[in-house]
Design an enzyme around this catalytic site. Structure first.
Site, PDB file in Angstrom:
ATOM      1  N   HIS A 167       3.770  -2.355   3.113  1.00  0.00           N
ATOM      2  CA  HIS A 167       3.788  -0.995   2.581  1.00  0.00           C
ATOM      3  C   HIS A 167       5.101  -0.738   1.839  1.00  0.00           C
ATOM      4  O   HIS A 167       6.167  -1.137   2.308  1.00  0.00           O
ATOM      5  CB  HIS A 167       3.619   0.034   3.707  1.00  0.00           C
ATOM      6  CG  HIS A 167       2.277  -0.003   4.362  1.00  0.00           C
ATOM      7  ND1 HIS A 167       1.946  -0.962   5.312  1.00  0.00           N
ATOM      8  CD2 HIS A 167       1.179   0.778   4.205  1.00  0.00           C
ATOM      9  CE1 HIS A 167       0.694  -0.757   5.708  1.00  0.00           C
ATOM     10  NE2 HIS A 167       0.211   0.293   5.052  1.00  0.00           N
ATOM     11  N   ASP A 211       0.818  -1.210   0.000  1.00  0.00           N
ATOM     12  CA  ASP A 211       0.000   0.000   0.000  1.00  0.00           C
ATOM     13  C   ASP A 211       0.853   1.263   0.000  1.00  0.00           C
ATOM     14  O   ASP A 211       2.045   1.234   0.308  1.00  0.00           O
ATOM     15  CB  ASP A 211      -0.909   0.023   1.238  1.00  0.00           C
ATOM     16  CG  ASP A 211      -2.083  -0.937   1.117  1.00  0.00           C
ATOM     17  OD1 ASP A 211      -2.115  -1.715   0.137  1.00  0.00           O
ATOM     18  OD2 ASP A 211      -2.950  -0.919   2.018  1.00  0.00           O
TER      19      ASP A 211
END
Length: 347
Positions: free
Chosen positions: A304, A159
Site C-alpha cells: 500500500h 493499493d
C-alpha cells in the site's frame, strides 16, 4: 226525613238503577243479582205520605226491596306486559344435506405459482455464494492471482493511492532503483491529488481501478457496484489519458455475478498471491519477511502507498529498498502487471 231529601235520594236511586241496567246489557257476562234497600214511601196525591199496609200500626211493615241485575264486576286493570320481541323469521326449510365429507389436504402449489419465501431465498443465496477461492477455481482466467511461472518475473503493486505522504516516498524509491510498478488508485483520492496521479504516469508506472471510495463490492447492489467502477473511471481517465483495464476489488472481494459483469465489460480482475500485510502497520522487517519468504516466479505482491486517516505505512516505505535489492539479487525482474499478464493496460 223531609220530603226534599227523600225526593233527592229517590232520584239518585233511579239514576243508579238505570246505569246498572245499561251496563248489564252491554256486558257479555251474565248479570249478578244486587239487592237494594227498599224505596222510601212515596207521597200521596193529597201531598201526605201513604201509610204502609199493616194491620197493627205499632208494628213496622216489612221494607220492600228492589232487585236490580248488575254485571259481574270487572277485574282490576292489569298493567300491560312489556312487548315480547317476535322471533326472527326462519327461512324456508332447506332440504337436508348429507354430512360434508372431510376436507382433503390442500395440494402443494408448484414453484412457478408459489413464490419462495424471502428468508429461504436469502439462505439459499448465502449457501450458493462462492468464496474467493472457489471463484478462482471456477474462473481461473477471470480472477487472476499470479502470472506465468515460466519466467522469473514478479510485479510490485500498490493499493489505495494516491496521497501526499506515502505515495511520493514510494515513487522516489522506485525511481531510484529503476523499477516500474502498478498502482491501483481510488477515484476520490485521485480527484484530491491529481498532480501525484500525473507523476505516477509520467514516471512509467501503470494505473488500475480500485473503485471510487473503497466500498466492499459484495455488500453493494449491482447498480452501486457498477457505479463504483464507472465513477472511478471517470475520475482517472482525464488525468492519465486512458480508461484502465486492470481492476482490483477493495479487500480483494467480489461476487460471481460481479465478476461476470467485469468480463462482459472487458476488465481484467487482478488480486495477488503475496500479501505483505503492511496494512496492519507492521515493521519493515516483518513486511520484508512476508514478501521474500513467499516469493516465486510470476508472483503478484500486494503493498500500500496510501491508507486511511492515521494509518502508518512507514514499514512499507522502509522495507521497499531492501525488497527490491533482494529480488534483483535473486534474479527476478520487476515488471508491471500488463507485462507479467500479457494484457493491455487500457480498455
Amino acid at each position: 226525613m223531609n220530603p226534599t231529601t227523600i225526593k233527592a235520594r229517590f232520584g239518585m236511586l233511579i239514576s243508579l238503577s238505570a246505569c246498572l241496567l245499561l251496563t248489564a246489557c252491554a256486558s257479555s257476562r251474565p248479570p249478578q243479582q244486587l239487592s237494594l234497600p227498599p224505596l222510601p214511601e212515596l207521597p200521596s196525591e193529597q201531598g201526605g205520605w201513604a201509610a204502609p199496609p199493616t194491620a197493627n200500626p205499632s208494628v213496622k211493615a216489612p221494607q220492600q226491596r228492589i232487585t236490580v241485575l248488575l254485571p259481574e264486576p270487572a277485574a282490576a286493570p292489569v298493567a300491560p306486559a312489556a312487548p315480547v320481541p317476535a322471533p326472527p323469521l326462519k327461512p324456508a326449510a332447506e332440504p337436508e344435506r348429507a354430512p360434508a365429507a372431510p376436507k382433503a389436504a390442500a395440494p402443494v402449489p408448484s414453484a412457478k405459482r408459489q413464490p419462495v419465501q424471502e428468508k429461504p431465498v436469502k439462505q439459499a443465496a448465502q449457501q450458493q455464494r462462492l468464496t474467493l477461492g472457489q471463484l478462482v477455481k471456477k474462473y481461473p482466467q477471470l480472477l487472476l492471482l499470479r502470472g506465468s511461472g515460466s519466467e522469473k518475473k514478479a510485479a510490485l503493486t500498490f493499493d489505495d493511492a494516491p496521497d501526499r505522504n506515502y505515495t511520493p516516498k514510494v515513487l522516489d524509491i522506485l525511481k531510484k532503483h529503476g523499477v516500474q510498478a502498478t498502482f491501483f488508485l481510488l477515484g476520490n483520492q485521485a480527484e484530491k491529488y491529481p498532480d501525484v496521479v500525473r507523476r505516477i504516469v509520467r514516471e512509467g508506472h501503470v494505473i488500475g481501478n480500485h473503485s471510487y471510495n473503497h466500498k466492499l463490492y459484495t455488500k453493494l447492489s449491482d447498480d452501486l457496484f457498477r457505479s463504483q467502477i464507472l465513477q472511478a473511471q471517470n475520475s482517472l481517465k482525464p488525468l492519465i489519458g486512458y480508461s484502465p483495464r486492470l481492476l482490483r476489488p477493495p479487500y480483494g472481494e467480489i461476487s460471481e455475478s460481479q465478476l461476470l459483469w467485469t468480463k462482459e465489460q472487458g476488465y481484467v480482475v487482478v488480486n495477488w498471491n503475496i500479501d505483505s500485510l503492511d496494512w496492519k502497520q507492521l515493521s519493515s522487517s516483518q513486511v520484508s519477511s512476508n514478501i521474500l519468504n513467499h516469493l516465486s516466479a510470476g508472483s503478484i505482491i500486494l503493498q500500500h502507498s496510501g491508507g486511511g486517516p492515521g494509518q502508518n505505512l512507514n514499514g512499507t516505505v522502509e522495507a521497499l529498498p531492501h525488497i527490491i535489492q533482494t529480488m534483483k539479487a535473486q534474479g527476478y525482474r520487476l515488471v508491471t502487471l500488463p507485462e507479467l499478464l500479457k494484457v493491455s493496460k487500457q480498455l
